[in-house]
Scaffold this motif. Sequence first.
Motif, PDB file in Angstrom:
ATOM      1  N   LEU A  72      70.354  -7.484  45.064  1.00 56.98           N
ATOM      2  CA  LEU A  72      71.141  -8.305  44.216  1.00 56.98           C
ATOM      3  C   LEU A  72      70.896  -7.949  42.670  1.00 56.98           C
ATOM      4  O   LEU A  72      71.990  -7.719  41.892  1.00 56.98           O
ATOM      5  CB  LEU A  72      70.775  -9.722  44.327  1.00 56.98           C
ATOM      6  N   ILE A  73      69.827  -7.787  42.471  1.00 59.53           N
ATOM      7  CA  ILE A  73      69.393  -7.013  41.025  1.00 59.53           C
ATOM      8  C   ILE A  73      70.121  -5.877  40.808  1.00 59.53           C
ATOM      9  O   ILE A  73      70.474  -5.437  39.804  1.00 59.53           O
ATOM     10  CB  ILE A  73      67.922  -7.188  40.839  1.00 59.53           C
ATOM     11  N   GLY A  74      69.835  -4.758  41.620  1.00 56.32           N
ATOM     12  CA  GLY A  74      70.605  -3.598  41.381  1.00 56.32           C
ATOM     13  C   GLY A  74      71.820  -3.594  41.299  1.00 56.32           C
ATOM     14  O   GLY A  74      72.525  -2.854  40.615  1.00 56.32           O
ATOM     15  N   SER A  75      72.580  -4.278  42.371  1.00 55.38           N
ATOM     16  CA  SER A  75      74.023  -4.320  42.088  1.00 55.38           C
ATOM     17  C   SER A  75      74.691  -4.955  41.139  1.00 55.38           C
ATOM     18  O   SER A  75      75.450  -4.734  40.500  1.00 55.38           O
ATOM     19  CB  SER A  75      74.774  -4.886  43.453  1.00 55.38           C
ATOM     20  N   SER A  76      73.969  -6.153  40.638  1.00 58.17           N
ATOM     21  CA  SER A  76      74.339  -6.770  39.342  1.00 58.17           C
ATOM     22  C   SER A  76      74.413  -5.777  38.245  1.00 58.17           C
ATOM     23  O   SER A  76      74.985  -5.778  37.170  1.00 58.17           O
ATOM     24  CB  SER A  76      73.292  -8.028  39.102  1.00 58.17           C
ATOM     25  N   PHE A  77      73.082  -5.037  38.100  1.00 56.79           N
ATOM     26  CA  PHE A  77      72.977  -3.966  36.838  1.00 56.79           C
ATOM     27  C   PHE A  77      74.347  -3.108  37.063  1.00 56.79           C
ATOM     28  O   PHE A  77      74.998  -2.908  35.868  1.00 56.79           O
ATOM     29  CB  PHE A  77      71.682  -3.303  36.991  1.00 56.79           C
ATOM     30  N   LEU A  78      74.682  -2.384  38.231  1.00 59.95           N
ATOM     31  CA  LEU A  78      75.866  -1.541  38.352  1.00 59.95           C
ATOM     32  C   LEU A  78      77.067  -2.393  38.201  1.00 59.95           C
ATOM     33  O   LEU A  78      78.024  -1.715  37.481  1.00 59.95           O
ATOM     34  CB  LEU A  78      75.733  -0.907  39.676  1.00 59.95           C
ATOM     35  N   TRP A  79      77.254  -3.471  38.453  1.00 61.77           N
ATOM     36  CA  TRP A  79      78.419  -4.324  38.226  1.00 61.77           C
ATOM     37  C   TRP A  79      78.553  -4.543  36.750  1.00 61.77           C
ATOM     38  O   TRP A  79      79.801  -4.503  36.283  1.00 61.77           O
ATOM     39  CB  TRP A  79      78.546  -5.565  38.978  1.00 61.77           C
ATOM     40  N   TYR A  81      77.469  -2.488  34.611  1.00 59.68           N
ATOM     41  CA  TYR A  81      77.578  -1.244  33.892  1.00 59.68           C
ATOM     42  C   TYR A  81      79.250  -1.009  34.049  1.00 59.68           C
ATOM     43  O   TYR A  81      79.911  -0.650  33.186  1.00 59.68           O
ATOM     44  CB  TYR A  81      76.776  -0.271  34.498  1.00 59.68           C
ATOM     45  N   MET A  82      79.714  -1.096  35.142  1.00 61.08           N
ATOM     46  CA  MET A  82      80.966  -1.025  35.396  1.00 61.08           C
ATOM     47  C   MET A  82      81.966  -1.973  34.523  1.00 61.08           C
ATOM     48  O   MET A  82      82.961  -1.396  33.953  1.00 61.08           O
ATOM     49  CB  MET A  82      81.731  -1.235  36.717  1.00 61.08           C
ATOM     50  N   ALA A  83      81.797  -3.237  34.384  1.00 61.82           N
ATOM     51  CA  ALA A  83      82.485  -4.036  33.529  1.00 61.82           C
ATOM     52  C   ALA A  83      82.609  -3.705  32.199  1.00 61.82           C
ATOM     53  O   ALA A  83      83.474  -3.688  31.327  1.00 61.82           O
ATOM     54  CB  ALA A  83      81.833  -5.561  33.793  1.00 61.82           C
ATOM     55  N   THR A  84      81.377  -3.230  31.502  1.00 59.73           N
ATOM     56  CA  THR A  84      81.295  -2.744  30.341  1.00 59.73           C
ATOM     57  C   THR A  84      82.463  -1.303  29.996  1.00 59.73           C
ATOM     58  O   THR A  84      82.911  -1.126  28.903  1.00 59.73           O
ATOM     59  CB  THR A  84      79.927  -2.348  29.623  1.00 59.73           C
ATOM     60  N   GLN A  85      82.427  -0.571  31.123  1.00 62.84           N
ATOM     61  CA  GLN A  85      82.997   0.562  30.864  1.00 62.84           C
ATOM     62  C   GLN A  85      84.774   0.163  31.116  1.00 62.84           C
ATOM     63  O   GLN A  85      85.631   0.435  30.200  1.00 62.84           O
ATOM     64  CB  GLN A  85      82.927   1.266  32.167  1.00 62.84           C
ATOM     65  N   LEU A  86      85.220  -0.798  31.768  1.00 62.73           N
ATOM     66  CA  LEU A  86      86.399  -1.277  31.761  1.00 62.73           C
ATOM     67  C   LEU A  86      86.673  -2.175  30.641  1.00 62.73           C
ATOM     68  O   LEU A  86      88.002  -1.792  30.225  1.00 62.73           O
ATOM     69  CB  LEU A  86      86.670  -2.341  32.845  1.00 62.73           C
ATOM     70  N   LEU A  87      85.844  -3.097  30.147  1.00 65.62           N
ATOM     71  CA  LEU A  87      86.250  -3.720  28.827  1.00 65.62           C
ATOM     72  C   LEU A  87      86.287  -2.697  27.674  1.00 65.62           C
ATOM     73  O   LEU A  87      87.055  -2.887  26.783  1.00 65.62           O
ATOM     74  CB  LEU A  87      85.094  -4.685  28.654  1.00 65.62           C
ATOM     75  N   GLY A  88      85.456  -1.755  27.988  1.00 67.80           N
ATOM     76  CA  GLY A  88      85.520  -0.587  26.516  1.00 67.80           C
ATOM     77  C   GLY A  88      86.831   0.028  26.596  1.00 67.80           C
ATOM     78  O   GLY A  88      87.334   0.381  25.652  1.00 67.80           O
ATOM     79  N   GLY A  89      87.102   0.614  27.803  1.00 64.11           N
ATOM     80  CA  GLY A  89      88.391   1.272  27.918  1.00 64.11           C
ATOM     81  C   GLY A  89      89.814   0.332  27.554  1.00 64.11           C
ATOM     82  O   GLY A  89      90.586   0.732  26.841  1.00 64.11           O
ATOM     83  N   ALA A  90      89.710  -1.033  27.892  1.00 64.92           N
ATOM     84  CA  ALA A  90      90.789  -1.797  27.324  1.00 64.92           C
ATOM     85  C   ALA A  90      90.649  -1.893  25.914  1.00 64.92           C
ATOM     86  O   ALA A  90      91.852  -1.985  25.444  1.00 64.92           O
ATOM     87  CB  ALA A  90      90.730  -3.184  28.078  1.00 64.92           C
ATOM     88  N   LEU A  91      89.553  -1.959  25.302  1.00 60.62           N
ATOM     89  CA  LEU A  91      89.513  -2.135  23.771  1.00 60.62           C
ATOM     90  C   LEU A  91      90.000  -0.876  23.276  1.00 60.62           C
ATOM     91  O   LEU A  91      90.641  -1.020  22.140  1.00 60.62           O
ATOM     92  CB  LEU A  91      87.983  -2.610  23.490  1.00 60.62           C
ATOM     93  N   ALA A  92      89.590   0.151  23.722  1.00 59.01           N
ATOM     94  CA  ALA A  92      90.103   1.236  23.134  1.00 59.01           C
ATOM     95  C   ALA A  92      91.608   1.654  23.474  1.00 59.01           C
ATOM     96  O   ALA A  92      92.177   2.126  22.194  1.00 59.01           O
ATOM     97  CB  ALA A  92      89.535   2.834  23.855  1.00 59.01           C
ATOM     98  N   ASP A  93      92.051   1.243  24.440  1.00 55.99           N
ATOM     99  CA  ASP A  93      93.773   0.937  24.381  1.00 55.99           C
ATOM    100  C   ASP A  93      94.298  -0.021  23.484  1.00 55.99           C
ATOM    101  O   ASP A  93      95.523   0.438  22.894  1.00 55.99           O
ATOM    102  CB  ASP A  93      94.096   0.742  25.947  1.00 55.99           C
ATOM    103  N   ALA A  94      93.472  -1.028  23.339  1.00 55.08           N
ATOM    104  CA  ALA A  94      94.127  -2.197  22.498  1.00 55.08           C
ATOM    105  C   ALA A  94      94.216  -1.679  20.849  1.00 55.08           C
ATOM    106  O   ALA A  94      95.113  -1.857  20.081  1.00 55.08           O
ATOM    107  CB  ALA A  94      93.608  -3.262  22.404  1.00 55.08           C
ATOM    108  N   VAL A  95      93.022  -1.086  20.475  1.00 55.79           N
ATOM    109  CA  VAL A  95      92.844  -0.918  18.967  1.00 55.79           C
ATOM    110  C   VAL A  95      92.684   0.604  18.645  1.00 55.79           C
ATOM    111  O   VAL A  95      92.538   0.937  17.354  1.00 55.79           O
ATOM    112  CB  VAL A  95      91.748  -1.733  18.672  1.00 55.79           C
ATOM    113  N   GLY A  96      92.670   1.512  19.701  1.00 59.40           N
ATOM    114  CA  GLY A  96      92.397   2.878  19.321  1.00 59.40           C
ATOM    115  C   GLY A  96      91.136   3.014  19.487  1.00 59.40           C
ATOM    116  O   GLY A  96      90.010   2.418  19.405  1.00 59.40           O
TER     117      GLY A  96
END
Length: 102
Positions: A72-79, A81-96
């Motif tokens: 549970l702890i290992g998968s939470s860390f990786l989830w 990690y994945m969420a920040t990648q998706l949010l960072g990509g969406a932010l980069a699309d929105a504001v450059g």
Amino acid sequence: RKFEINVSSDVITGDGSVEEEDESEKKRQEVRRIVMPSALVLLSSNLCRISMPVALVPLAATYGWNGATVGLIGSSFLWGYMATQLLGGALADAVGGKRALF
């Protein structure tokens, strides 16, 4: 005889005149200024991602966690990690990308 001394973006020649540095060197410097910190951040991020599963083994032994808790702890860390990648990509699309990084 002429000699050259590099000072910031100008070149001072032996006769005292100042010449501008060529554009290709300025572009190379700018690329280095962007690429090197980005590479260091990527390296740091990957080191954190890789070291987490290794750190879970002694943590599980120290705190008496069972296999389900460690998973549970290992998968939470990786989830996360994945969420920040998706949010960072969406932010980069929105504001450059440049504004998202800085």
